[in-house]
Scaffold this motif. Sequence first.
Motif, PDB file in Angstrom:
ATOM      1  N   THR A   4      10.455  24.910  29.901  1.00  0.00           N
ATOM      2  CA  THR A   4      11.817  25.383  30.167  1.00  0.00           C
ATOM      3  C   THR A   4      11.823  26.914  30.156  1.00  0.00           C
ATOM      4  N   LYS A   5      12.865  27.482  30.717  1.00  0.00           N
ATOM      5  CA  LYS A   5      12.983  28.939  30.743  1.00  0.00           C
ATOM      6  C   LYS A   5      13.053  29.504  29.328  1.00  0.00           C
ATOM      7  N   GLU A   6      13.766  28.807  28.461  1.00  0.00           N
ATOM      8  CA  GLU A   6      13.915  29.279  27.079  1.00  0.00           C
ATOM      9  C   GLU A   6      12.562  29.283  26.373  1.00  0.00           C
ATOM     10  N   TRP A  85       5.661  27.285  38.132  1.00  0.00           N
ATOM     11  CA  TRP A  85       6.361  28.192  37.232  1.00  0.00           C
ATOM     12  C   TRP A  85       7.049  29.353  37.960  1.00  0.00           C
ATOM     13  N   LEU A  88      10.909  29.744  37.848  1.00  0.00           N
ATOM     14  CA  LEU A  88      11.329  29.796  36.453  1.00  0.00           C
ATOM     15  C   LEU A  88      11.021  31.169  35.850  1.00  0.00           C
ATOM     16  N   SER A  91      13.218  33.941  37.356  1.00  0.00           N
ATOM     17  CA  SER A  91      14.563  33.884  36.771  1.00  0.00           C
ATOM     18  C   SER A  91      14.558  34.398  35.328  1.00  0.00           C
ATOM     19  N   ALA A  92      13.540  34.011  34.559  1.00  0.00           N
ATOM     20  CA  ALA A  92      13.448  34.454  33.166  1.00  0.00           C
ATOM     21  C   ALA A  92      13.292  35.971  33.082  1.00  0.00           C
ATOM     22  N   GLU A  95      16.511  37.681  33.674  1.00  0.00           N
ATOM     23  CA  GLU A  95      17.355  37.560  32.476  1.00  0.00           C
ATOM     24  C   GLU A  95      16.952  38.590  31.418  1.00  0.00           C
TER      25      GLU A  95
END
Length: 812
Positions: A4-6, A85, A88, A91-92, A95
């Motif tokens: 996941t991104k987190e 990946w 993802l 995007s990460a 952020e």
Amino acid sequence: MGITKEQFIKEFKRRLTDEYALDVKDATPEELYQTLAAVVKSGYSDIWRKTWKNYIKEDQKQVYYFSIEFLPGRLLKSNLLNMGWYELVDSAFKEMGLSLDEIAEAERDMALGNGGLGRLASAFMDSSASDGLPVNGNGIRYKYGLFKQKFVDGYQVELPNEWLNQGNVWEVARESKAVDVKFGGQVYLEEVDGVLQPVYKNPYIIRAVPYDTGIVGYKNNHVNTMRLWDAQIPASEEVKFPTIESRRKVEDLTSVLYPDDSNEEGRLLRLRQEYFFVSAGLQSIVRHYKKYGKPMSEISDHISVHINDTHPAMCVAEFMRILLDDEKMGWDEAFDQTVKTMSYTNHTIMSEALEKWPVSLIERVQPRIMQIIAEIDRRYALELAERAETDLISGTRIVNNGIVHMAHLAIIGSHSTNGVAKLHTDLLEQDVLKDFYHLYPERFNNKTNGITIRRWLQIADPRLAKIIDKAIGTKWRSNPKELHNLATHLNDRRLLADIGKAKHQNKVDLAKYIKQTTGIVVSPDAIFDVQVKRLHAYKRQLLNLLKIVKYYLDLKDDPKKDVVPRVFIFGAKAAPSYHYAKSIIKCINEVGNLINNDKTIKDKLKVVFLEDYGVSLAERIIPAADVSEQISTATKEASGTSNMKFMLDGALTVATLDGANIEIKDYVGEDNIFIFGLKKEEVLQYEADHSYQSSDYYANDPILHRVLDAFVDGTIPSIGAEGAEIFNSLVHANDEYFVLRDFEDYLRAQGEVEKTYRNPSLWNKKCLVNIANAGYFSSDYTIQKYADEIWHVAPSDPLDGKDRGANGQYPL
């Protein structure tokens, strides 16, 4: 499992803190890159281990692809894409206030290749992993690679390419897997228990240390290995290398790709390099094979060794040496196993590129290898004596007049010889290697080259990729032949307009890069006319240059002439000792200086020669190209792969009927490619009857006469010696590659280009046809043919269908 991104952000920040004690906002691009690469590597390392363990568990036959070059480019984005990946991480990073593109720029291209040969080898590595095939690369870990190209006063200057200065995060040193490679000395045979054994006197030993890089498959949880060898001095041999100079000679073994071979010392170094990685690789393979207790008499059932061009041709003799001397196998059985194990790809019909070495040079490098080559040759001639004519035997012998023909060694010592495009294979069978084809017709086959669609579309041209997704969905990302579904959208005006907009934006991006790196201002509204490839006379950058000079002279005569503005973009390196090619570079740069600084032509022409062409620069240039120049003399280019990359990214091709251009034409149709020039039959006829007289074209064509005079009458400044060299080669030395013969028809084709470009809808429709047919040239399909028809290996699933992430995503 997946990621996941987190999870990614948490792991990325943890590693950054652990390694550098920094927060994201305080880290440099290099530190951020190193951290990201470490996270990526941790995501595939366990799968890398499981892939190899699964090969052992399933007792899978292994393929080892020997190549003097690998040209993988940057691995960060490729690995992110193949692991599922990419989006993802992008995007990460946004952020976290970071740019993936900017951080990726910190990675240096691996300087392990020169051009098409190395890029093809790396494409095959990527495709093998993505197809789940058990294929491993074997090459040299060059410290400086080819060279870093700079232009000084228009001349090419070669500088060391210190790509390893910051280390290489992707590689793993395997000191425990090192082997010793024996060089030099003398060898004589002594009978021991009725068997002849070699006895070495005064050899020296070099330690070969492997560095492994994981090659990540596309969303299939499969990681293969590219093994590169470094040369070191073993402790037992240190006394033989007491001086810095003597130690440097050992380091030179893995310092540069293609050392200058214009003198004997350079030729000796190149031959030592070839034996070094061949011996290291084969020793490692046999040692691993023996760990599992299988009989040596069955090694060809479990191992395939592929010889990529003639540089690794000593594989045949070295494998024989290991079987005869180390494993005590009889000659007939050893040679049978060797032929069944080896396969060979021929990449050229040009005689100077088919390696030939003096017997005396091979004896200096490894005398035992020369003994074995001579014995293979003797037995070959003896075996043919009763069924072949003397001339055929003489013309196909490995050793002839004190010269060893490496292509002959590769053909005689292997079970398969393939060309890399239909025309190329036909020429091998009918002309260059026709005697071998007569002897071994079952060994010859064609495998047309391919490209990694993933890299050249998904990574290099994401704008176009998204437009394609919108039109036909995303299946093409896993199955490139699905691109053909675009052919049903040829009348979709919105799609055609979107393709045009994406191309224009790519040109805007390249124009910014050109201004930033050269200071030259170019308009994205002009035709971007591109020729990027190794600089060689047969590739005819010179023909392109003559066209440019002609266009310039036309505008000097009539500055108001109505033309579509053009930006001519070059990228090419010339071999350091190739004087003629370096003269062409000087002439292109000086023509550029002349044109780019002439205000009277009002920016209707610009010439840009970008320094240090390589994979990452190609990823900038190719998506922005309108016109792809594939203009080699017919019969000279084995295949080409840049032609495939350009068509994939929506450029139209100006081409001779050479190499894979023919197959591209067959797929897209004659209306969607600009064909010109001599055909195969005409070139072969000229070469046979010597009827071509280039001076006649100079004398009888006033346009050509004026263009050629510009090289020697001062029209083009600062090329006194180079201009004369070019002029004399074309007019007085009879123009070896028929540049003048094809000039008029080349101009005709270029006229068709301009006429078509004036109709944007028609142009974009032709581009769409090219994109739709590019999927057929995926290296995924090419390598599957090698696997099915030459190596006889099947795909593997290291996870056996378990523990897969969503959409094939690799775990963290």
